[in-house]
Scaffold this active site. Structure first.
Site, PDB file in Angstrom:
ATOM      1  CG  HIS A  21       8.026 -30.003   0.201  1.00 18.73           C
ATOM      2  ND1 HIS A  21       8.409 -31.270  -0.162  1.00 18.73           N
ATOM      3  CD2 HIS A  21       8.985 -29.570   1.071  1.00 18.73           C
ATOM      4  CE1 HIS A  21       9.529 -31.597   0.467  1.00 18.73           C
ATOM      5  NE2 HIS A  21       9.891 -30.582   1.225  1.00 18.73           N
TER       6      HIS A  21
ATOM      7  CD  GLU B 114      -3.232   0.469   2.155  1.00 17.11           C
ATOM      8  OE1 GLU B 114      -4.049  -0.419   1.878  1.00 17.11           O
ATOM      9  OE2 GLU B 114      -3.237   1.062   3.248  1.00 17.11           O
TER      10      GLU B 114
ATOM     11  CE  LYS C 273     -12.629   2.329   1.134  1.00 18.90           C
ATOM     12  NZ  LYS C 273     -12.260   3.357   2.130  1.00 18.90           N
TER      13      LYS C 273
END
Lengths: 446, 446
Positions: free
Chosen positions: A309, A288, A423
């Site tokens: 793995h 961010e 948003k």
């Protein structure tokens, strides 16, 4: 005084010492700008001096509030998203038992999280659990109107008030919010909740050492005074130490030198599963802060040896655009010795008598050599042990290094303009009052 | 018959239909090679026809073994690493309650995992829990000598035998291993453990529909018959459907078209936290299959909307070398309606009466639009609901698409040569018998 240590030796076959030291003067200048509040985004650099400014009274207030909750509840639900839960979760998981959910702990409530997603089944299942348990709520939101936490708080507040009555509910709800404005501040004042303040000059991802992180950490039973002491120790150390020995400046310089050479992905690795959520916190901090203006190192993480793995094959032999930063913990908390087995079918008797951690450490060293041989530059951060003090050091180290690194990248490491995009689309789609224009536009697109 | 759906529309402003369809003939040829076992790594393509080959008797044997464990234990510890735990964990977490650790379930044991790391504290804390609980072990290892699981099994077998005696321990240990050779096979035959076979022609990351995945999934109480039915349905669908409608071929073609345009990182996103470990399983599948010969898309993941407040900023505005694949679940399991609040301080009354999932779906749609606008190509996989059948479809879809995608990339998607590098260094450092030369060499380096 021992500190956490950073080593960048194992990057030197990929970038020269000169390429790292090229950032020496610049990084010192950026560190000064952070401390003096003269750089980009300086409205949000209140976290820089925070550790040394927290007073004993403030810590006592947080601790007493935690103690009050401990007496009343078995579960504390922390409602918050992004920086309002990642810091507390990172520290709590680093210090908790790996199986804390399975252990009865009569002293410290279990901390659960809500308002960090909009999953209907998550909320349903959480409320189902809470119906049969004494719970409280720590709601964290600057505005009180962020959709995810506001939704969760609306539901859980109702559940709590129905369960224990409005009066007792008030004793079990703590609001961490703006000093004077916003929906949550208004509600908290109206209802008489205990409140703590999110400082105006500290953004979410840098807020772990404010009450946002400290209260949930104290409720879980960890020592917030030592956590702050660790951060303060690193604040002092990074502000006084020469570039050559300064972990924050060296980390910022080295990762930018690697980025300049096409290393576009940084993988934060641990060898202790308790550090998993430190990496999640770190992803927000770096992603961010730096992921803007079409640039920035992409932050990823692995838990090792597990993921040797899984992602191990890619790290060893995939595209060579990655580098790795390992967090290593020198000392374990407990002791497990590998037993002898008379049949030795698994051929592990050569390890009998050794500590499990010796094998883990050789796995770590062997992996470092293998990855460097395979073309992956390797940085290494060592914590003497996993306790509040060194986690405090680690958090502050990452924060201050992030500020410097963002300045080197020439971005504002303290804003997040891109977070608004989803948003406002969501509000338009949901026909939120005030978004009539956006609603019209978005419906035409669909 | 409804299937899971893949949509690639929202990549078409980044790659043309022609650039995707360029892989049409090739991808069909690769699919045929997978089914006929004529491509690279064809010793390990036993998983391709596996769903249609599993017999009712095999499933019954697994279910009966699960039932026996259910009667005897409260916790089953699955010991395995990589493909020997990621598949079971992915499916179990997708189908479990979000808070299953906090719920007494008298019918189905809780499944815990070990041997997936070498953390001394993890093992200590696990053994501490197990001391006061009726537990069993499912140990999964082809050879029986892989360090992580072999170490954990040595410790937990001893603990179990001390706790309940050798005879009862034998009833509580199930070994999933090679048909005829290796340390675990020898031990299991010697002790008389119930065993299941890991087929020779199925590698770890493709093994979720063998007993490796199916037994732990059955013990957790999920319907393995439906899971296999879902996989079989997708096996049939992908083998019969034209390129234009074939999700596996389209996924393989589209991601390779994007990779050719410099999209080097694929982010697998979900809007339901239960899918978190599906992404971890997917990372092994794609990372280990394609990350070789200095190439391959880097697999990463996010949980949304949580991480819109973390990695969201990077995804929206960071370096434009990423694309996103979203897994969406159409229908929730439970229902939560957003209540009205008379004060409406949080301004959420415009949502009152709506389901929480409606908000989640608008967040998803709003995010898709925002990310595409921001320069991130978007693929979308939709599951009608989160149940065994559609998870079976999803797993097989990802597997078969991975085989095709790896062939397009011109690598062997069924080997993992890079995984040996850390192991041999570790053995050298630990002075394992047989590694004397390597020990000498590595000590000279340090």
């Amino acid at each position: 005084m021992e500190h956490i240590k950073l080593s960048v030796d194992k990057t030197l076959s990929f970038v020269s010492r000169e390429e790292i030291f090229k950032f020496k003067e610049e990084s010192k200048k950026h560190l000064t700008a952070l401390h003096e509040g003269t750089g980009k985004g300086n409205d949000y650099t209140g976290w820089v001096e925070l550790p040394s400014q927290i007073t004993a009274e403030e810590l006592k207030d947080i601790q007493e509030t935690a103690n009050n909750l401990k007496e009343r509840v078995e579960v504390l639900v922390v409602i918050g998203i992004g920086g309002s839960y990642l810091g507390a979760k990172a520290v709590n998981d680093a210090l908790a038992n790996n199986f804390d959910m399975l252990q009865a702990d009569n002293e410290n409530p279990l901390v659960l999280y809500a308002g960090q997603n909009i999953s209907e089944d998550y909320l349903y299942e959480l409320m189902e659990i809470l119906e049969n348990i004494e719970f409280g709520i720590c709601v964290i939101s600057k505005s009180g109107t962020t959709t995810e936490p506001a939704l969760a708080f609306r539901l859980l507040k109702e559940l709590l008030e129905e369960g224990v009555g409005k009066e007792e509910a008030k004793e079990r709800i703590v609001a961490i919010t703006d000093e004077s404005k916003g929906a949550l501040r208004t509600l908290a004042d109206q209802e008489g909740y205990k409140t703590f303040i999110i400082p105006d000059n500290v953004g979410g991802r840098y807020s772990v050492l404010t009450p946002v992180g400290l209260l949930p950490i104290a409720v879980a039973g960890h020592d917030i005074t030592k956590l702050v002491e660790g951060a303060k120790s690193m604040q002092k150390y990074t502000s006084e130490t020469n570039f050559e020995e300064n972990p924050a400046l060296l980390y910022a310089a080295t990762r930018n030198a690697l980025y300049a050479k096409g290393k576009e992905i940084e993988i934060l690795a641990n060898y202790n599963p308790k550090l998993h959520n430190i990496a999640e916190w770190w992803k927000q901090l770096y992603g961010e802060s730096e992921g803007k203006e079409l640039k920035g190192i992409f932050p990823a993480s692995v838990d090792l040896t597990s993921d040797l793995h899984s992602m191990g094959q890619y790290i060893q032999e995939g595209q060579r655009n990655i580098f790795e930063t390992v967090i290593s913990v020198a000392k374990t908390k407990y002791k497990v010795v590998i037993p002898e087995d008379k049949d030795n079918l698994d051929k592990l008797n050569f390890l009998a008598g050794k500590r499990v951690d010796e094998v883990n450490k050789m796995a770590e060293l062997g992996t470092q050599l293998a990855h460097v041989d395979g073309g992956v530059p390797n940085l290494r951060i060592e914590l003497p042990e996993l306790n509040e003090f060194y986690i405090g050091e680690l958090l502050y180290f990452f924060e201050i290094a992030c500020g410097v690194s963002g300045y080197i990248l020439d971005v504002n490491p303290f804003d997040q303009p891109g977070v608004e995009a989803y948003k406002s689309n969501m509000f338009a789609l949901l026909e939120k009052p005030g978004f009539e224009e956006e609603t019209k536009k978005i419906k035409e697109r669909l």
